[in-house]
Write an enzyme that holds these catalytic residues in place. Sequence first.
Site, short mmCIF file in Angstrom:
data_model
loop_
_atom_site.label_atom_id
_atom_site.label_comp_id
_atom_site.label_asym_id
_atom_site.label_seq_id
_atom_site.Cartn_x
_atom_site.Cartn_y
_atom_site.Cartn_z
N ASN A 48 0.83 -1.21 0.00
CA ASN A 48 0.00 0.00 0.00
C ASN A 48 0.86 1.26 0.00
O ASN A 48 0.35 2.36 0.20
CB ASN A 48 -0.90 0.02 1.24
CG ASN A 48 -1.84 -1.15 1.28
OD1 ASN A 48 -2.41 -1.53 0.26
ND2 ASN A 48 -1.99 -1.75 2.45
N HIS A 134 -13.63 -1.30 6.79
CA HIS A 134 -12.49 -2.03 7.36
C HIS A 134 -12.81 -2.63 8.74
O HIS A 134 -13.61 -2.07 9.50
CB HIS A 134 -11.34 -1.03 7.48
CG HIS A 134 -10.01 -1.63 7.81
ND1 HIS A 134 -9.53 -1.70 9.08
CD2 HIS A 134 -9.06 -2.17 7.00
CE1 HIS A 134 -8.32 -2.25 9.06
NE2 HIS A 134 -8.02 -2.54 7.81
N GLU A 187 -15.75 4.32 3.86
CA GLU A 187 -14.41 4.62 3.36
C GLU A 187 -14.59 5.49 2.12
O GLU A 187 -15.69 5.52 1.55
CB GLU A 187 -13.67 3.32 3.01
CG GLU A 187 -13.35 2.51 4.24
CD GLU A 187 -12.67 1.16 3.94
OE1 GLU A 187 -12.06 1.00 2.88
OE2 GLU A 187 -12.77 0.28 4.80
N SER A 191 -10.80 -0.56 0.54
CA SER A 191 -9.48 -1.19 0.62
C SER A 191 -9.33 -2.44 -0.23
O SER A 191 -8.25 -2.70 -0.74
CB SER A 191 -9.15 -1.52 2.08
OG SER A 191 -10.09 -2.42 2.61
N ASP A 216 -13.22 7.27 6.17
CA ASP A 216 -11.87 6.71 6.29
C ASP A 216 -11.19 6.81 4.91
O ASP A 216 -11.61 6.16 3.96
CB ASP A 216 -11.99 5.25 6.74
CG ASP A 216 -10.64 4.56 6.91
OD1 ASP A 216 -9.61 5.16 6.53
OD2 ASP A 216 -10.62 3.41 7.40
N HIS A 219 -7.03 4.72 1.80
CA HIS A 219 -6.48 4.41 0.48
C HIS A 219 -6.60 5.56 -0.51
O HIS A 219 -6.30 5.40 -1.69
CB HIS A 219 -7.15 3.15 -0.07
CG HIS A 219 -6.86 1.96 0.79
ND1 HIS A 219 -5.72 1.22 0.66
CD2 HIS A 219 -7.54 1.46 1.86
CE1 HIS A 219 -5.71 0.28 1.59
NE2 HIS A 219 -6.79 0.40 2.33
N LYS A 250 0.19 4.11 4.61
CA LYS A 250 0.02 3.68 3.22
C LYS A 250 0.75 4.66 2.30
O LYS A 250 1.98 4.68 2.31
CB LYS A 250 -1.46 3.45 2.94
CG LYS A 250 -1.87 2.18 3.70
CD LYS A 250 -3.31 1.86 3.83
CE LYS A 250 -3.43 0.57 4.65
NZ LYS A 250 -4.72 0.42 5.30
#
Length: 399
Positions: A48, A134, A187, A191, A216, A219, A250
């Site tokens: 990541n 997640h 998110e 992910s 979130d 990523h 990440k």
Amino acid sequence: MYSFTDELNRRLADLRAQNLFRELRRVDSAQGSHLKLGNQTLLNFSSNDYLGLANHPALKATAVEAVDKFGAGAGASRLISGSLAPFHELEDALADFKQTEAALTFSTGFAAAIGTITALLGKNDIIILDKLVHACIVDAARQSGAKLRVFAHNDLDDLEDKLRWAEAVQSPKPKAQSRSHTLVITESIFSMDGDAAPLREIVLLKEKYGAWLMVDEAHATGVIGKKGRGLAAELRVSDQIEIQMGTLGKALGTSGGYICGRRELIEYLVNRARSFIFSTAPVPAAAAAATAGIKLVQSTEGETRRAILFARLTELNSKLKTQISKLQSAIVPLILGDEAKAINAAASLREQNIYAPAIRYPTVARGAARLRITLTATHTAEDISVLARALDQIVNPVS
Ligand SMILES: *Cc1c(COP(=O)(O)O)cnc(C)c1O
């Protein structure tokens, strides 16, 4: 009567029988486009570290300097033995990067989710989660004691149903402080699927129903949008998101988690987030390196690295016979379904010196096992050609 080890052996055998057994693979090199596993050098599509900052000279030099000045460890939690300067510099840099009033960092993104969600919500409250959020958010939501509802992944109608239900069950209380609250959590870039949440529409819905929103950006931070600020900034909805969360581990290349938002949120978390209060502060060098990562991400070099990353994604998509990427992020899921199929695919890639992990339950749903391929700015066009050839053989094997 089973002894303790008999019991564990029974459980491990069960995992093996279901193709769900996992083990650690020792790597003797830094993160990068290649990994050294034993005497094999593998082309790495599992990291990541999307911009290749984990082993970047500028971040390493900053970490070394910080070790010289602040030592190897922080000594205690930040409320106990004083809050070291690198954490303050990092939080100022984060707030500036995310264009929020303030920021707070935690030892990991996992700790940020647990500390924040359990500090803000309790048993009188309601949490509504996207089905694919997640594990740390699921655990935090459970631990908070709030009533939980899950909406189908990125499904706005289902989210609205859950918000309507929340509105109906929340009996209005006369005293303002005993009012119950609803928090929606999603998110921005998911992910394991790499797709994006419809954040604008989610913001409209949560405002309509008077709920709070936590996003979130693990990523998306560093990868998506102008200066890598993330999807919320790109869609201009940051100001309407009460809690912005992410990781420094990440694209930012180091380790740690963060929460960005209003000053009151940060002050409250300093007082109430148990994973912040009752945990030794992270290594100061990690904070210093993360600050360097945030600066790099916003620089011309950061821009160049993002451009390379997205060019590699386009190349992969054009080279594959079966197009599998929605090109919304650096995450390319090749969904194979069966757990054994995913394991065999990963093993076959490894024989060709390519490392891409098989992702299985409980990381994804049972029967939704996949290869999760992540591209980074350190991959070359040739690396992508090698990968595309190997993937095509997995999808359409020539006998
Ligand atoms: C990795 C990840 C986290 C956890 O962050 P860490 O810093 O690795 O603990 C949280 N949320 C999502 C979506 C993640 O992918």
